[in-house]
Motif scaffolding. Structure first.
Motif, mmCIF file in Angstrom:
data_model
loop_
_atom_site.group_PDB
_atom_site.id
_atom_site.type_symbol
_atom_site.label_atom_id
_atom_site.label_comp_id
_atom_site.label_asym_id
_atom_site.label_seq_id
_atom_site.Cartn_x
_atom_site.Cartn_y
_atom_site.Cartn_z
ATOM 1 N N PRO A 140 57.651 -3.025 61.217
ATOM 2 C CA PRO A 140 57.954 -1.702 60.659
ATOM 3 C C PRO A 140 59.449 -1.400 60.630
ATOM 4 C CG PRO A 140 57.145 -1.534 62.893
ATOM 5 C CD PRO A 140 57.021 -2.967 62.519
ATOM 6 N N ASP A 141 59.794 -0.380 59.874
ATOM 7 C CA ASP A 141 61.175 -0.047 59.585
ATOM 8 C C ASP A 141 61.621 1.173 60.405
ATOM 9 O OD1 ASP A 141 63.521 0.746 58.524
ATOM 10 O OD2 ASP A 141 62.830 0.829 56.442
ATOM 11 N N PRO A 142 62.612 1.022 61.294
ATOM 12 C CA PRO A 142 63.006 2.141 62.147
ATOM 13 C C PRO A 142 63.716 3.276 61.389
ATOM 14 C CG PRO A 142 64.415 0.249 62.546
ATOM 15 C CD PRO A 142 63.332 -0.208 61.617
ATOM 16 N N THR A 143 63.986 3.091 60.098
ATOM 17 C CA THR A 143 64.568 4.218 59.363
ATOM 18 C C THR A 143 63.465 5.108 58.791
ATOM 19 O OG1 THR A 143 64.656 2.955 57.310
ATOM 20 C CG2 THR A 143 66.624 2.918 58.683
ATOM 21 N N ARG A 144 62.239 4.604 58.827
ATOM 22 C CA ARG A 144 61.134 5.416 58.293
ATOM 23 C C ARG A 144 59.979 5.406 59.272
ATOM 24 N NH1 ARG A 144 60.514 2.818 52.557
ATOM 25 N NH2 ARG A 144 61.096 1.088 53.893
ATOM 26 N N ILE A 145 60.092 6.232 60.300
ATOM 27 C CA ILE A 145 59.045 6.268 61.313
ATOM 28 C C ILE A 145 57.919 7.174 60.818
ATOM 29 C CG2 ILE A 145 58.516 7.014 63.662
ATOM 30 C CD1 ILE A 145 61.245 5.978 64.459
ATOM 31 N N PRO A 173 73.691 5.326 62.807
ATOM 32 C CA PRO A 173 73.947 6.091 61.579
ATOM 33 C C PRO A 173 73.603 5.255 60.360
ATOM 34 C CG PRO A 173 76.006 5.366 62.599
ATOM 35 C CD PRO A 173 74.915 5.029 63.548
ATOM 36 N N PRO A 174 73.260 5.916 59.251
ATOM 37 C CA PRO A 174 72.877 5.175 58.051
ATOM 38 C C PRO A 174 74.008 4.276 57.577
ATOM 39 C CG PRO A 174 73.111 7.518 57.592
ATOM 40 C CD PRO A 174 73.205 7.367 59.061
ATOM 41 N N ARG A 175 73.634 3.127 57.033
ATOM 42 C CA ARG A 175 74.641 2.182 56.544
ATOM 43 C C ARG A 175 75.352 2.728 55.320
ATOM 44 N NH1 ARG A 175 71.863 -3.113 57.357
ATOM 45 N NH2 ARG A 175 71.885 -3.374 59.597
ATOM 46 N N GLN A 176 74.565 3.352 54.440
ATOM 47 C CA GLN A 176 75.173 3.893 53.224
ATOM 48 C C GLN A 176 75.009 5.395 53.238
ATOM 49 O OE1 GLN A 176 72.294 1.960 51.069
ATOM 50 N NE2 GLN A 176 73.361 0.000 50.896
ATOM 51 N N ARG A 177 75.841 6.051 52.434
ATOM 52 C CA ARG A 177 75.702 7.480 52.261
ATOM 53 C C ARG A 177 74.308 7.754 51.703
ATOM 54 N NH1 ARG A 177 80.357 10.914 52.267
ATOM 55 N NH2 ARG A 177 81.670 9.102 52.595
ATOM 56 N N GLY A 178 73.659 8.762 52.247
ATOM 57 C CA GLY A 178 72.339 9.094 51.725
ATOM 58 C C GLY A 178 71.220 8.299 52.361
ATOM 59 N N GLY A 179 71.547 7.278 53.168
ATOM 60 C CA GLY A 179 70.509 6.524 53.868
ATOM 61 C C GLY A 179 69.973 7.352 55.024
ATOM 62 N N SER A 180 68.992 6.805 55.731
ATOM 63 C CA SER A 180 68.490 7.588 56.859
ATOM 64 C C SER A 180 68.869 6.913 58.172
ATOM 65 C CB SER A 180 66.978 7.775 56.742
ATOM 66 O OG SER A 180 66.409 6.727 56.011
#
Lengths: 324, 308, 333
Positions: free
Chosen positions: C271-276, C18-25
């Motif tokens: 690469p960043d796994p929150t932005r595939i 789950p996202p670390r912060q509210r609104g994160g992905s």
């Protein structure tokens, strides 16, 4: 060799004084680094390679005894006054460490940190932005805080700061160890480019012989505070003379070489404790080709072949007339 | 390190031998700490005096009628080495018996505080989530409410025997230990060997008892020793304010007596200096010993890899 | 395909954080992994840091809940109840990267190795412990049982960690970067020990690493992971000598151990796994797309638009790359 020696180390000895007595970490190391040349220093934990790096700029803890001669452009670092030493530390030679990423101030923009380094050393005309460009970071990253950068980018910033005062010698102590393979390749390529552009003399210290096969012109392999073998990097790696170098080279197999497939190479035993170095040749307890004389003979570096290479092993045939 | 050369004994026996050796090393370290040794000596002195009180002075000397016939507020003399109080009783006798109450309350209150604090801290740190938030909210509450009014109210409601007083002090002073232990558990929990234990199939109970508690025990011990002086001061404060045990003398109660009898105004120093000094000495001694223990046992120092 | 019943069979495994912060992905650390580990083999799972390889290894051991997909161990789906995990953990063991951190500094070597048998209440604990130590090269065991971890060298500590796993006679050993924190000369000895255990103790090894030289040294097969997916899998020698996926090729080209290749340094960071990225997840860094090779094969638009799955190429090999698939069967595109 290209040009004159920027750095010349003669018979360096470093002894730490800890609670458990004197620990001889470096026991007689000599090496030269010429302009535009990269000398790789390889060895395992406790072999004294990082101590050598620290000793070059007198960064060792107080109470450490350093003997020998460290000539930076002909000037003895060990004899310098504090003020001269400070000037030399950036403008003459600068260091890039492995953990240097943590050396950045987390609450200051990186551009300001670079500018500060420039101001401290009274350097005018150079801008933080152009230094960032030099290390392949966009100028606008000057406004970033360290936590906004990745590990590879932080290491680039550290390289930029090390280059700020246009030093003659760059000491890189495990600069890529914490980085991923791809980022490591990027940083190595960057170091190589800068070095050839600026004709920097570089000492590259690492435990990873395979990295040195990339970057080093000459190779110095250290074991238990001494040089075990030295020579042109390609020759040393292709045809190691010292059994320790052979083992170290074998630890990083050549992919495609069927001899190392399903046959990892290593040495029995552990790297020696600097506080208890074995007598004679320090490598003898782990040596696969040890002979009776090894524990008894304090073996010196002796020339191999044409004399551009040297190895400290009794099994290296002595060239007539070079040994008294 | 030498290897145990004992005969063919089981690893468990040999492990005990090792523990004995490390205990010996621990005491050697403690004994080489000069401040620690001085503190320890003071503590041993007071503990011996407290334990031996019935042998040194008869308890009857403490009763309100014991001073009949003696001079009131008399300065030190051969008969009364520390003089007498406002009703002619020996100050020395009260001082000796007072040590018992002060130390008893200090130790019992600390036990109560440490048991509550450790339980709350370890549970919060290890379990995490909603439990942690709830426990830490309670902890915060105890941390910020003013100690004296709460203790006075509790003492008034529950009565003022020595045991009740100890419990009251303990219940109101565990919050700091709770916070400290939670932080320690949080950092231990992140260590790789906890993950290894979990990967081996260990239950939470196993991990807490085998890994977390052994790593927090030194901190608990040092923290406990440092809690004692606070508890002793708290007892003195409550007794000085008149909430102490009516029937037994304590150093705080002696100070209260000195104040209310006007000993301070007439300059009867033998009445208020000794209990005051004793409080300071014991509090200091506990603090010094606690600090020494902390230096020796602090996990941050113990777990540091071998120095070069 | 050989290996009728794989010891470990992963199908569509996903692990999302789950996202670390509210609104994160959501971070899709593992995002649809199909992988088989066959009995008695050494499978190397390779990739850069952040590609999800360690998360996948932890999911296999039940240390990390899976978001979706199925993990079958020994032919049966892994039961994620308390009792099921306990049973799994008798048969699957973990070896960590950092031997120093994974040993409790306050316990003796004996207590450390005996921890598994004690948790699972195995009989003859003392015999098991000394036997495991001896098998892992700590001989004679009596010399080591009473020592503390800080009295041992790095290599010996890693042997203790391996002994602590082997004492359970596991079927599967998951080794997460088992030699990356060790000295070079010690590294080979530990790898040799792992190979020896595979041959003599019938243990299957899943080794997670970024080190292709290590894979060359000990692995039978290799699975290359990129951004939560397996992009290439097959026999180790074939993949290392003739990589098919452009990512594998780039990875191999920057390994100093393979200096016969031209370097193909990928730009950008891991690469960043929150932005595939959309399409093939490797497309923003793909040298084939950049060089126009993908365009020549007529797959450039597919690379940027269509997700790509692992497809068999040669015998026992599979690759997830539009360009490779197109080159293999030009008629299909």
């Amino acid at each position: 060799m290209t040009g004159s020696a920027v750095l010349s180390v003669r018979d360096l000895h470093v002894t730490y004084h800890g609670s458990s007595g004197a620990v001889p970490a470096v026991r007689g190391v000599s090496l030269d680094v010429h302009e535009g040349e990269t000398v790789g220093v390889a060895g395992e934990s406790g072999c004294g390679k990082s101590t050598v790096a620290m000793a070059l700029l007198r960064l060792l803890p107080a109470g450490t005894r350093t003997d020998g001669e460290i000539l930076l452009d002909g000037e003895d670092v060990l004899a310098m006054r504090a003020g001269r030493l400070r000037a030399v530390r950036w403008a003459g030679a600068s260091i890039v460490f492995q953990g240097a990423q943590h050396a950045l101030n987390p609450v200051q923009r990186i551009g300001d940190q670079i500018t500060e380094a420039l101001r401290v050393h009274n350097i005018k005309g150079t801008k933080a932005g152009s230094l960032l460009e030099l290390v392949g970071l966009p100028t606008r990253r000057a406004d970033a805080y360290p936590h906004e950068l990745s590990g590879g980018q932080k290491q680039r910033v550290m390289i930029a700061m090390a280059l700020a005062c246009d030093p003659r010698l760059l000491i890189a102590d495990e600069p890529t160890t914490a980085l991923d393979v791809m980022v490591q390749a990027q940083v190595l390529a960057l170091l190589e480019r800068i070095q050839s552009e600026r004709g920097l003399a570089t000492i590259f210290i690492t435990h990873d012989l395979s990295v040195l096969s990339y970057v080093a012109d000459r190779l110095v392999v250290m074991y238990a505070g001494r040089v075990a073998e030295e020579g042109p990097a390609a020759a040393v790696l292709d045809d190691p003379q010292h059994p320790y170098t052979r083992a170290l080279a074998g630890a990083f197999p050549t992919i495609g070489d069927s001899a190392s497939r399903f046959a990892p190479a290593g040495l029995p035993g552990d790297p020696p404790d600097p506080a208890a170095v074995p007598p004679g040749c320090a490598f003898h307890p782990r040596c696969p080709v040890v002979i009776d004389a090894c524990p008894l003979t304090d073996v010196e570096l002796r020339p191999v072949g044409d004399g551009d290479r040297r190895a400290a092993c009794l099994l290296v045939p002595t060239v007539a007339g070079t040994l008294s | 390190m030498t290897i145990a050369t004992a005969g063919p004994s089981s690893p468990r026996q040999l492990a005990w031998a090792r523990r004995r050796r490390s205990a010996a090393r621990f005491s050697r370290q403690l004994l080489s700490d000069r401040a620690g040794v001085a503190g320890l000596a003071v503590l041993v002195f007071f503990v011996v005096v407290a334990l031996a009180a019935p042998l040194l002075v008869s308890a009857s000397e403490l009763s309100a009628t014991a001073g009949r016939g003696n001079p009131d507020l008399a300065p030190p003399s051969a008969e009364f080495p520390l003089g007498t109080d406002e009703i002619g009783r020996s100050v020395l006798a009260q001082l000796i018996w007072g040590a018992r109450i002060s130390l008893f309350i200090g130790v019992v209150a600390t036990l109560v505080a440490v048991v509550i604090g450790s339980t709350v801290g370890v549970t919060a740190g290890f379990v995490g989530g909603r439990t942690e938030r709830l426990l830490m909210a309670v902890d915060d509450w105890f941390l910020v409410i003013p100690f004296l009014p709460l203790a006075i109210v509790l003492a008034a409601v529950l009565g003022s025997s020595a045991t009740t007083l100890a419990v009251v002090i303990g219940v109101t002073s565990w919050a700091g230990s709770g916070r400290l232990l939670r932080a320690q558990v949080l950092s231990v929990k992140e260590r790789l060997f906890i993950e290894r234990s979990r990967a081996l199939g260990a239950s939470g109970w196993h991990i807490v008892t085998r890994h977390v508690l052994p790593h927090t025990a030194p901190l608990i011990l040092a923290n406990a020793i440092l809690t004692v002086p606070g508890a002793i001061l708290a007892e003195s404060t409550l007794a000085f304010l008149g909430f102490g045990d009516r029937l037994q003398p304590s150093w705080g109660k002696m100070l209260e007596g000195a104040l209310s009898s006007g000993a301070l105004t007439v300059g009867a120093w033998w009445y208020y200096w000794p209990p005051g000094l004793c409080i300071v000495a014991v509090v200091l001694a506990f603090t010094v010993v606690g600090r020494a223990l902390e230096r020796i046992l602090d996990p941050r120092l113990v777990d540091r890899p071998m120095s070069r | 395909m050989n290996g009728a019943d794989p010891l470990l069979d992963l199908a569509g495994v996903e692990v999302h954080f789950p996202p670390r912060q509210r609104g994160g992905s959501v971070a899709k650390a593992v995002d649809g992994v199909d992988l088989q580990v066959r009995r008695g083999e050494v499978l190397a799972l390779v990739g850069e840091s952040g590609c999800g390889k360690t998360t996948l290894a932890r999911a296999v051991l039940g240390l990390q809940p899976v978001t979706a997909g199925e993990i079958r161990f020994g032919g049966r789906p892994v039961d994620r109840t308390r009792a099921g995990l306990r049973a799994l953990r008798r048969q699957a063991q973990l070896v960590f990267q950092d031997p120093t951190g994974s040993l409790n500094p306050r316990q003796t070597i004996y207590e450390i190795v005996a921890e598994g048998p004690r948790i699972h209440r195995l009989p003859d604990e003392q015999l098991l412990v000394t036997d495991a130590l001896a098998r892992c090269g700590l001989r004679p065991p009596e010399r080591f049982v009473l020592r503390y971890p800080h009295e041992l060298s790095g290599g010996q500590r890693q042997r203790v960690v391996i002994a602590g796993a082997m004492v359970m006679s596991p079927e599967l050993l998951v080794a997460d970067e088992p030699v990356s924190s060790l000295d070079a000369s010690v590294r080979g000895e530990i790898l040799r020990l792992l190979l020896e255990l595979v041959h003599t103790q019938d243990v299957t090894v899943l080794v997670v690493t970024h080190d292709l030289g290590l894979a060359w040294n000990i692995a039978d097969r290799i699975a290359v992971m990129y951004l939560g997916r397996i992009v290439e899998v097959g026999p180790a020698a074939e993949i290392l000598e003739a990589p098919q996926h452009p990512y594998t090729r780039a990875l191999l080209s920057v390994v100093p151990e393979a200096h016969r290749m031209d370097q193909e340094i990928l730009i950008g960071e891991a690469p960043d796994p929150t932005r595939i990225p959309r399409g093939c997840r490797f497309n923003p860094r793909c040298p084939m797309l950049r060089s126009g090779r993908a365009e020549e094969l007529g797959v450039a638009s597919a690379c940027q638009a269509d997700d790509v799955a692992l497809q068999p190429t040669d015998h026992d090999r599979a690759v997830a790359c539009h360009a490779v698939h197109a080159a293999a069967s030009p008629a299909a595109s």
